[in-house]
Design a protein around this motif. Structure first.
Motif, PDB file in Angstrom:
ATOM      1  N   GLU A   1       2.956  -2.316   4.723  1.00 44.62           N
ATOM      2  CA  GLU A   1       2.219  -3.571   4.872  1.00 44.62           C
ATOM      3  C   GLU A   1       1.003  -3.299   5.760  1.00 44.62           C
ATOM      4  O   GLU A   1       0.944  -2.261   6.426  1.00 44.62           O
ATOM      5  CB  GLU A   1       3.127  -4.615   5.535  1.00 44.62           C
ATOM      6  N   PRO A   2       0.040  -4.209   5.813  1.00 43.93           N
ATOM      7  CA  PRO A   2      -1.089  -4.024   6.723  1.00 43.93           C
ATOM      8  C   PRO A   2      -0.610  -3.829   8.161  1.00 43.93           C
ATOM      9  O   PRO A   2       0.370  -4.441   8.588  1.00 43.93           O
ATOM     10  CB  PRO A   2      -1.865  -5.340   6.577  1.00 43.93           C
TER      11      PRO A   2
ATOM     12  N   THR B   1       0.832  -1.198   0.000  1.00 46.40           N
ATOM     13  CA  THR B   1       0.000   0.000   0.000  1.00 46.40           C
ATOM     14  C   THR B   1       0.868   1.250   0.000  1.00 46.40           C
ATOM     15  O   THR B   1       1.880   1.314   0.687  1.00 46.40           O
ATOM     16  CB  THR B   1      -0.910  -0.003   1.245  1.00 46.40           C
TER      17      THR B   1
ATOM     18  N   THR C   1      -5.131  -1.799   5.689  1.00 44.90           N
ATOM     19  CA  THR C   1      -5.579  -3.165   5.433  1.00 44.90           C
ATOM     20  C   THR C   1      -5.044  -3.634   4.082  1.00 44.90           C
ATOM     21  O   THR C   1      -4.703  -2.819   3.216  1.00 44.90           O
ATOM     22  CB  THR C   1      -7.121  -3.258   5.441  1.00 44.90           C
ATOM     23  N   ALA C   2      -4.988  -4.931   3.903  1.00 48.50           N
ATOM     24  CA  ALA C   2      -4.380  -5.512   2.707  1.00 48.50           C
ATOM     25  C   ALA C   2      -5.181  -5.246   1.436  1.00 48.50           C
ATOM     26  O   ALA C   2      -4.634  -5.311   0.338  1.00 48.50           O
ATOM     27  CB  ALA C   2      -4.209  -7.014   2.895  1.00 48.50           C
ATOM     28  N   ASP C   3      -6.459  -4.934   1.562  1.00 50.72           N
ATOM     29  CA  ASP C   3      -7.306  -4.799   0.380  1.00 50.72           C
ATOM     30  C   ASP C   3      -7.321  -3.402  -0.229  1.00 50.72           C
ATOM     31  O   ASP C   3      -8.008  -3.168  -1.212  1.00 50.72           O
ATOM     32  CB  ASP C   3      -8.735  -5.229   0.711  1.00 50.72           C
TER      33      ASP C   3
END
Length: 106
Positions: free
Chosen positions: A50-51, A2, A83-85
């Motif tokens: 990263e998340p 991200t 978050t990863a999404d």
């Protein structure tokens, strides 16, 4: 992975907050990156995260002092969770000497 960016506007004067120091911290308060807002009050941080939990800190006290303006906030910290999404987070700050508002932009 991200990416992160920010945009700081001086709401009291209605213009970008150019030259304001910005720091990205991880959940352990380790400094990941420092930057300064450009002429449009923006920073695109180079760190890919990263998340997890992060904080973007803004050096508001020194910025207002350099303009010979008083402020109640020597520093503003905005904590948030990645978050990863989500491929990108934009953490915006509307700033005045005695108040501020933050939001997740696009």
């Amino acid at each position: 992975m991200t990416t992160l960016s920010t945009h700081v506007l001086d709401a009291a004067l209605g213009r970008p907050a150019a030259g304001l120091d910005v720091v990205l911290l991880d959940a352990d308060s380790d400094r990941l990156e420092t930057a300064t807002t450009d002429a449009d009050g923006r920073v695109r941080l180079a760190t890919v995260v990263e998340p997890g939990d992060y904080t973007v800190g803004f050096g508001t006290g020194r910025w207002f002092a350099a303009q010979e303006r008083d402020t109640f906030f020597p520093h503003v910290a905005v904590a948030f969770t990645v978050t990863a999404d989500q491929p990108h987070y934009h953490v915006a700050l509307l700033l005045s000497p005695f108040s501020y508002t933050t939001y997740r932009g696009s």
